[in-house]
Write an enzyme that holds these catalytic residues in place. Sequence first.
Site, PDB file in Angstrom:
ATOM      1  N   ILE A 125       0.629  -1.523  -0.070  1.00  0.00           N
ATOM      2  CA  ILE A 125      -0.190   0.230  -0.203  1.00  0.00           C
ATOM      3  C   ILE A 125       0.564   1.206  -0.147  1.00  0.00           C
ATOM      4  O   ILE A 125       0.779   2.142  -0.637  1.00  0.00           O
ATOM      5  CB  ILE A 125      -1.475  -0.229   1.214  1.00  0.00           C
ATOM      6  CG1 ILE A 125      -2.192  -0.945   0.899  1.00  0.00           C
ATOM      7  CG2 ILE A 125      -1.893   1.674   0.880  1.00  0.00           C
ATOM      8  CD1 ILE A 125      -2.777  -0.981   1.833  1.00  0.00           C
TER       9      ILE A 125
ATOM     10  N   ASP B  61      11.997   2.083   5.073  1.00  0.00           N
ATOM     11  CA  ASP B  61      11.544   0.483   4.912  1.00  0.00           C
ATOM     12  C   ASP B  61      13.017  -0.272   4.991  1.00  0.00           C
ATOM     13  O   ASP B  61      14.065   0.070   4.220  1.00  0.00           O
ATOM     14  CB  ASP B  61      10.992   0.518   3.855  1.00  0.00           C
ATOM     15  CG  ASP B  61      10.175  -1.062   3.481  1.00  0.00           C
ATOM     16  OD1 ASP B  61       9.272  -0.575   3.075  1.00  0.00           O
ATOM     17  OD2 ASP B  61      10.423  -2.353   3.669  1.00  0.00           O
ATOM     18  N   ASN B  62      12.832  -1.164   5.462  1.00  0.00           N
ATOM     19  CA  ASN B  62      13.615  -2.092   6.569  1.00  0.00           C
ATOM     20  C   ASN B  62      13.689  -3.081   5.088  1.00  0.00           C
ATOM     21  O   ASN B  62      15.254  -3.893   5.212  1.00  0.00           O
ATOM     22  CB  ASN B  62      13.620  -2.667   7.658  1.00  0.00           C
ATOM     23  CG  ASN B  62      12.668  -3.439   7.619  1.00  0.00           C
ATOM     24  OD1 ASN B  62      11.359  -3.506   6.658  1.00  0.00           O
ATOM     25  ND2 ASN B  62      12.235  -4.057   8.743  1.00  0.00           N
TER      26      ASN B  62
ATOM     27  N   GLY C 254      13.180   0.438  -6.978  1.00  0.00           N
ATOM     28  CA  GLY C 254      14.600   1.296  -7.438  1.00  0.00           C
ATOM     29  C   GLY C 254      14.124   2.744  -7.388  1.00  0.00           C
ATOM     30  O   GLY C 254      12.639   2.706  -6.192  1.00  0.00           O
TER      31      GLY C 254
ATOM     32  N   ALA D 267      -1.965   3.071  10.580  1.00  0.00           N
ATOM     33  CA  ALA D 267      -2.893   1.741   9.493  1.00  0.00           C
ATOM     34  C   ALA D 267      -2.824   0.929  10.261  1.00  0.00           C
ATOM     35  O   ALA D 267      -2.241   0.301  10.686  1.00  0.00           O
ATOM     36  CB  ALA D 267      -1.727   1.324   8.112  1.00  0.00           C
TER      37      ALA D 267
ATOM     38  N   TYR E  65      -2.198 -10.056  16.565  1.00  0.00           N
ATOM     39  CA  TYR E  65      -1.991  -9.587  15.747  1.00  0.00           C
ATOM     40  C   TYR E  65      -3.284  -8.208  15.542  1.00  0.00           C
ATOM     41  O   TYR E  65      -2.898  -7.296  15.865  1.00  0.00           O
ATOM     42  CB  TYR E  65      -2.271  -9.581  14.312  1.00  0.00           C
ATOM     43  CG  TYR E  65      -2.323  -8.623  13.074  1.00  0.00           C
ATOM     44  CD1 TYR E  65      -0.975  -7.841  12.655  1.00  0.00           C
ATOM     45  CD2 TYR E  65      -2.970  -8.639  11.807  1.00  0.00           C
ATOM     46  CE1 TYR E  65      -0.807  -6.821  11.279  1.00  0.00           C
ATOM     47  CE2 TYR E  65      -3.081  -7.677  11.194  1.00  0.00           C
ATOM     48  CZ  TYR E  65      -2.159  -6.536  10.856  1.00  0.00           C
ATOM     49  OH  TYR E  65      -2.119  -5.436   9.450  1.00  0.00           O
TER      50      TYR E  65
ATOM     51  N   LYS F  23      -2.821  -4.023  17.088  1.00  0.00           N
ATOM     52  CA  LYS F  23      -3.556  -2.819  15.904  1.00  0.00           C
ATOM     53  C   LYS F  23      -4.244  -1.980  17.233  1.00  0.00           C
ATOM     54  O   LYS F  23      -3.434  -1.102  17.251  1.00  0.00           O
ATOM     55  CB  LYS F  23      -4.013  -3.471  14.805  1.00  0.00           C
ATOM     56  CG  LYS F  23      -2.751  -3.370  14.320  1.00  0.00           C
ATOM     57  CD  LYS F  23      -2.421  -2.886  13.256  1.00  0.00           C
ATOM     58  CE  LYS F  23      -1.367  -3.217  11.871  1.00  0.00           C
ATOM     59  NZ  LYS F  23      -0.554  -2.088  10.983  1.00  0.00           N
TER      60      LYS F  23
HETATM   61  N1  LIG Z   1      -3.111  -4.960   2.101  1.00  0.00           N
HETATM   62  C1  LIG Z   1      -3.904  -5.068   3.631  1.00  0.00           C
HETATM   63  O1  LIG Z   1      -4.933  -5.510   3.210  1.00  0.00           O
HETATM   64  C2  LIG Z   1      -4.183  -4.422   4.677  1.00  0.00           C
HETATM   65  C3  LIG Z   1      -5.219  -4.364   5.677  1.00  0.00           C
HETATM   66  C4  LIG Z   1      -5.685  -4.101   6.794  1.00  0.00           C
HETATM   67  C5  LIG Z   1      -4.059  -3.252   7.145  1.00  0.00           C
HETATM   68  N2  LIG Z   1      -3.516  -3.208   6.640  1.00  0.00           N
HETATM   69  C6  LIG Z   1      -2.012  -2.846   7.513  1.00  0.00           C
HETATM   70  O2  LIG Z   1      -1.342  -1.124   5.983  1.00  0.00           O
HETATM   71  C7  LIG Z   1      -0.012  -1.407   6.481  1.00  0.00           C
HETATM   72  C8  LIG Z   1       0.614  -1.578   4.346  1.00  0.00           C
HETATM   73  O3  LIG Z   1       0.103  -3.066   4.412  1.00  0.00           O
HETATM   74  P1  LIG Z   1       0.643  -3.326   3.339  1.00  0.00           P
HETATM   75  O4  LIG Z   1      -0.206  -4.099   2.981  1.00  0.00           O
HETATM   76  O5  LIG Z   1       1.346  -2.593   2.458  1.00  0.00           O
HETATM   77  O6  LIG Z   1       2.300  -4.444   3.927  1.00  0.00           O
HETATM   78  P2  LIG Z   1       3.438  -4.770   3.268  1.00  0.00           P
HETATM   79  O7  LIG Z   1       4.167  -6.015   4.070  1.00  0.00           O
HETATM   80  O8  LIG Z   1       3.106  -5.343   1.923  1.00  0.00           O
HETATM   81  O9  LIG Z   1       3.688  -3.512   3.002  1.00  0.00           O
HETATM   82  C9  LIG Z   1       4.824  -2.976   4.624  1.00  0.00           C
HETATM   83  C10 LIG Z   1       6.181  -2.758   4.568  1.00  0.00           C
HETATM   84  O10 LIG Z   1       6.627  -2.486   6.108  1.00  0.00           O
HETATM   85  C11 LIG Z   1       8.025  -2.902   6.321  1.00  0.00           C
HETATM   86  N3  LIG Z   1       8.670  -2.891   7.241  1.00  0.00           N
HETATM   87  C12 LIG Z   1       7.996  -3.525   8.557  1.00  0.00           C
HETATM   88  N4  LIG Z   1       8.538  -3.354  10.112  1.00  0.00           N
HETATM   89  C13 LIG Z   1       9.428  -2.033   9.297  1.00  0.00           C
HETATM   90  C14 LIG Z   1      10.498  -1.314  10.180  1.00  0.00           C
HETATM   91  N5  LIG Z   1      10.594  -2.031  11.589  1.00  0.00           N
HETATM   92  N6  LIG Z   1      11.175  -0.428   9.926  1.00  0.00           N
HETATM   93  C15 LIG Z   1      11.385  -0.430   8.508  1.00  0.00           C
HETATM   94  N7  LIG Z   1       9.940  -1.314   7.618  1.00  0.00           N
HETATM   95  C16 LIG Z   1       9.220  -1.628   8.273  1.00  0.00           C
HETATM   96  C17 LIG Z   1       8.108  -4.001   5.335  1.00  0.00           C
HETATM   97  O11 LIG Z   1       9.652  -4.462   5.025  1.00  0.00           O
HETATM   98  C18 LIG Z   1       7.737  -4.040   4.032  1.00  0.00           C
HETATM   99  O12 LIG Z   1       7.949  -3.386   3.257  1.00  0.00           O
HETATM  100  C19 LIG Z   1       0.526  -2.022   6.984  1.00  0.00           C
HETATM  101  O13 LIG Z   1       0.322  -1.332   7.979  1.00  0.00           O
HETATM  102  C20 LIG Z   1      -1.020  -3.290   7.739  1.00  0.00           C
HETATM  103  O14 LIG Z   1      -1.063  -3.667   8.938  1.00  0.00           O
HETATM  104  C21 LIG Z   1      -3.127  -3.701   5.688  1.00  0.00           C
END
Ligand SMILES: NC(=O)c1ccc[n+]([C@@H]2O[C@H](COP(=O)([O-])OP(=O)(O)OC[C@H]3O[C@@H](n4cnc5c(N)ncnc54)[C@H](O)[C@@H]3O)[C@@H](O)[C@H]2O)c1
Length: 325
Positions: free
Chosen positions: A17, A36-37, A43, A115, A146, A150
């Site tokens: 997202i 992001d980690n 890129g 989020a 989880y 949250k």
């Molecule tokens: N995708 C969904 O359907 C959904 C639904 C409900 C909530 N969310 C929330 O939305 C947010 C984004 O979700 P997403 O689907 O893009 O997830 P994603 O896993 O694709 O992206 C999360 C990113 O956070 C980074 N990350 C995690 N811990 C970190 C840290 N300590 N330092 C730096 N970077 C870190 C990860 O490397 C990853 O790239 C999250 O908080 C998730 O809980 C997503």
Amino acid sequence: MPSRPESCLITGGGGFIGYHLAQRLVSMGCEVTIIDNKGLDSGGSIGCRYLKGDLQDESLVRSLVAGHDCVYHMAALLGVRRTMESPADMLENNVAGTIHVLRAALAHGKKVLFASTSEVYGKGTPPFAESADLVFGPTQKLRWSYAVGKALEEYLCLGYAKKGLPVAIVRYFNVYGPRQKQGLYGGVVAKFIASALKGDDIVVYGDGSQTRSFTYVSDAVDATIAAMQYSAGPCVVNIGCDEEIAIADLARIIRKLAKSTSAIVTVPYERIFPDGFEEVPRRLPSILKAQQLFGYHPHVALEEGLRQTIAWFRASAAALPKEED
Ligand SMILES: NC(=O)c1ccc[n+]([C@@H]2O[C@H](COP(=O)([O-])OP(=O)(O)OC[C@H]3O[C@@H](n4cnc5c(N)ncnc54)[C@H](O)[C@@H]3O)[C@@H](O)[C@H]2O)c1
């Protein structure tokens, strides 16, 4: 509506997202920095600054937050399997990251959007309005970790709001679209599409009668930016779509749209999670509040969103073989 912020920090912007959000903010003329980690596959091609760093590094977070107008805090560890397998790592990562972001934002007076997730409603009765009770199972059922994490992070946000920090909390309901993770820890839509395109079995957990509602990522991004711009106090708001579908039907639609010959197989939860799992039979948002607060309406219907997502997965063969993400 206030003028939009000039510079935005997106935590977790290398993920699904956050990446789409970064693209959109850049197209709106904002200066965007991602932290992001993990590295970003494509890129710096979306025209923003990309920093590989971890939110556990509080001094890094503090200096980054200080240099931006607002923070979209998307970084988290997520996914049902990860929640079941390593809840302590997931909780420590998510809660500590959020604390660091909130402390820095309060110190420098920057608005934070957090989020959150539909998971916080637990086993309540849908459709879920934001004022609904949160109903979790026992702590021994790790699947709730989880969601409870949250919910705790939401309390932290609202606690910091009490200290004067502007915050917005968005609860996403199953966001899907291009670039969604499809590996072991991926989302259901991406996993089904990947299997359908490879001709592998499409594996449905449980009997497939459980329902979900799915939000196309561009709709989620619209609402996320609108929630950040909303300025009349802290808001907690669902971002979803009020179309409900059984997971077995989702599998059938994806198979049809992908023109796939994959078999659809159901696997009992006990086989996947021998330590015990508790499924949520229905998950559906009320999206009235987002409509009232900032005129949110999802624009992309499920079949159309699935078509676009399948086309992206088909075009990016590189996205398919990864299983470890
Ligand atoms: N995708 C969904 O359907 C959904 C639904 C409900 C909530 N969310 C929330 O939305 C947010 C984004 O979700 P997403 O689907 O893009 O997830 P994603 O896993 O694709 O992206 C999360 C990113 O956070 C980074 N990350 C995690 N811990 C970190 C840290 N300590 N330092 C730096 N970077 C870190 C990860 O490397 C990853 O790239 C999250 O908080 C998730 O809980 C997503």
